[in-house]
Design an enzyme around this catalytic site. Structure first.
Site, PDB file in Angstrom:
ATOM      1  N   VAL A  11       0.875  -1.188   0.068  1.00 53.66           N
ATOM      2  CA  VAL A  11       0.077   0.054   0.056  1.00 53.66           C
ATOM      3  C   VAL A  11       0.869   1.329  -0.095  1.00 53.66           C
ATOM      4  CG1 VAL A  11      -1.628   1.358   1.466  1.00 53.66           C
ATOM      5  CG2 VAL A  11      -1.906  -1.209   0.917  1.00 53.66           C
ATOM      6  N   ASP A  12       0.749   2.069  -1.050  1.00 48.44           N
ATOM      7  CA  ASP A  12       1.701   3.282  -1.233  1.00 48.44           C
ATOM      8  C   ASP A  12       0.778   4.490  -0.323  1.00 48.44           C
ATOM      9  OD1 ASP A  12       2.750   2.152  -2.797  1.00 48.44           O
ATOM     10  OD2 ASP A  12       2.117   3.088  -4.584  1.00 48.44           O
ATOM     11  N   THR A 209      15.545   1.946 -19.263  1.00 45.83           N
ATOM     12  CA  THR A 209      14.876   3.271 -19.292  1.00 45.83           C
ATOM     13  C   THR A 209      15.491   4.483 -18.764  1.00 45.83           C
ATOM     14  OG1 THR A 209      13.942   2.727 -17.029  1.00 45.83           O
ATOM     15  CG2 THR A 209      12.359   1.927 -18.890  1.00 45.83           C
ATOM     16  N   GLU A 213      14.399  10.978 -21.627  1.00 47.71           N
ATOM     17  CA  GLU A 213      14.973  10.504 -23.043  1.00 47.71           C
ATOM     18  C   GLU A 213      14.180   9.480 -23.646  1.00 47.71           C
ATOM     19  OE1 GLU A 213      19.414  10.323 -23.809  1.00 47.71           O
ATOM     20  OE2 GLU A 213      19.364  10.759 -21.614  1.00 47.71           O
ATOM     21  N   ASP A 242       6.933   0.703 -13.757  1.00 50.52           N
ATOM     22  CA  ASP A 242       6.039  -0.541 -13.453  1.00 50.52           C
ATOM     23  C   ASP A 242       5.139  -0.637 -14.901  1.00 50.52           C
ATOM     24  OD1 ASP A 242       7.455  -1.298 -11.283  1.00 50.52           O
ATOM     25  OD2 ASP A 242       6.000  -0.151  -9.812  1.00 50.52           O
ATOM     26  N   LYS A 275      -1.003  11.161 -13.723  1.00 53.41           N
ATOM     27  CA  LYS A 275      -2.117  11.318 -12.494  1.00 53.41           C
ATOM     28  C   LYS A 275      -1.310  10.831 -11.437  1.00 53.41           C
ATOM     29  CE  LYS A 275      -6.260  10.219 -15.247  1.00 53.41           C
ATOM     30  NZ  LYS A 275      -7.568   9.342 -15.243  1.00 53.41           N
TER      31      LYS A 275
END
Length: 296
Positions: A11-12, A209, A213, A242, A275
């Site tokens: 849970v964030d 990633t 860029e 993710d 978001k």
């Protein structure tokens, strides 16, 4: 066909502020958000929202956060048959500060630390029949080693996302189909080597990633290819990596060539940062396709 994601359910707990406090300082924040997260669950949700059949393999605690995680996965069409509730244990949490256009995160593993070999064996029927298996580093490294070994023996594709950074055995990198560090993680993994040198070691396998860029990889051992990022207004970068991993896995299972798969995943990540919350911005398939049409 289906995708199996083996990893964390957190849970964030996100605090938004104008800046980060200095050591010993207290400041007033702007906003608090409590939302489902965890690198494993995030990747599962990202893939499921894009239309894949996804099984999540992991653990939660017998607390309100654990119930929140399972309900959220259900709502996002992720199969939770192999998400085990551990009694007397807390669900994992990630404590996120969102400030100055970026995030910093402290993770408490909780029940994620109990994702062991027993849980893998229990779920092996769906892992062994998956088109691709996704792994990250918020569960025990012994469990990851076990999964990679078994998948290699049975020629099952594995996408390894080496985050949060931990030293990674080179034999793991040889055994998996894809490894997806960000540029900072890659520099830690291959200290003293340039981007091009790192990518050349794992052509068409290492997908790096590189922030705004975009994404870099080595094409067939010949040269580095950079797929540019899509410029969008950034609200929250939490979960963008993710989202990329989940979307890339979906693209690969659908048979897209690696370059097109990266471009698709790039677009999904760009959509997600508009978001707040790791899962809150992850696109549905039709939303992403609409975005891509508008960009043409």
């Amino acid at each position: 066909m289906h995708i199996a994601v083996i990893g964390s359910c957190n849970v964030d707990i996100t605090v938004e502020a104008s800046r980060r406090p200095h050591a010993g300082e207290t400041i007033i924040g702007n906003k608090l958000l409590v939302s489902p997260g965890g690198k494993g669950a995030n990747q599962a949700v990202a893939a499921a929202r894009l239309g894949a059949k996804v099984y999540m393999v992991g653990c939660v605690g017998d607390d309100a956060y654990g119930q929140m995680m399972i309900e959220s996965l259900h709502e996002n069409r992720v199969d939770t048959t192999y998400v085990i509730t551990k009694k007397g244990v807390s669900t994992g949490t990630a404590h996120i500060t969102l400030a100055e256009g970026d995030n910093s995160i402290i993770v408490l593993k909780g029940a994620n630390d109990l994702v062991g070999i027993e849980e893998i064996d229990r779920a092996w029927s769906i892992i062994s029949t998956a088109e691709i298996v996704l792994l990250q580093y918020e569960i025990p490294m012994d469990t990851i080693a076990y999964v990679i070994k078994k998948c290699k023996e049975q020629e099952i594709k594995v996408l390894l996302n080496p985050a949060p950074f931990t030293e990674t055995p080179r034999e793991w990198m040889q055994s998996v189909a894809y490894i997806t560090p960000n540029e900072h993680e890659a520099k830690f993994l291959f200290e003293g080597q340039t981007r091009d040198e790192i990518l050349a070691m794992y052509p068409d396998k290492m997908i790096m990633t590189i922030g705004a860029e975009g994404v870099a990889y080595n094409q067939q051992g010949n040269h580095t290819v950079i797929i540019p990022g899509i410029k969008v207004p950034v609200v929250d970068t939490t979960g963008a990596g993710d989202t990329f991993n989940g979307a890339f896995a979906v693209s690969i299972t659908e048979g897209l060539p690696i370059k097109e798969a990266i471009a698709f995943a790039n677009a999904a990540a760009a959509y997600s940062v508009q978001k707040i919350g790791a899962q809150g911005g992850m696109p549905l398939r039709e939303e992403l396709e609409d975005m891509l049409l508008c960009k043409k």
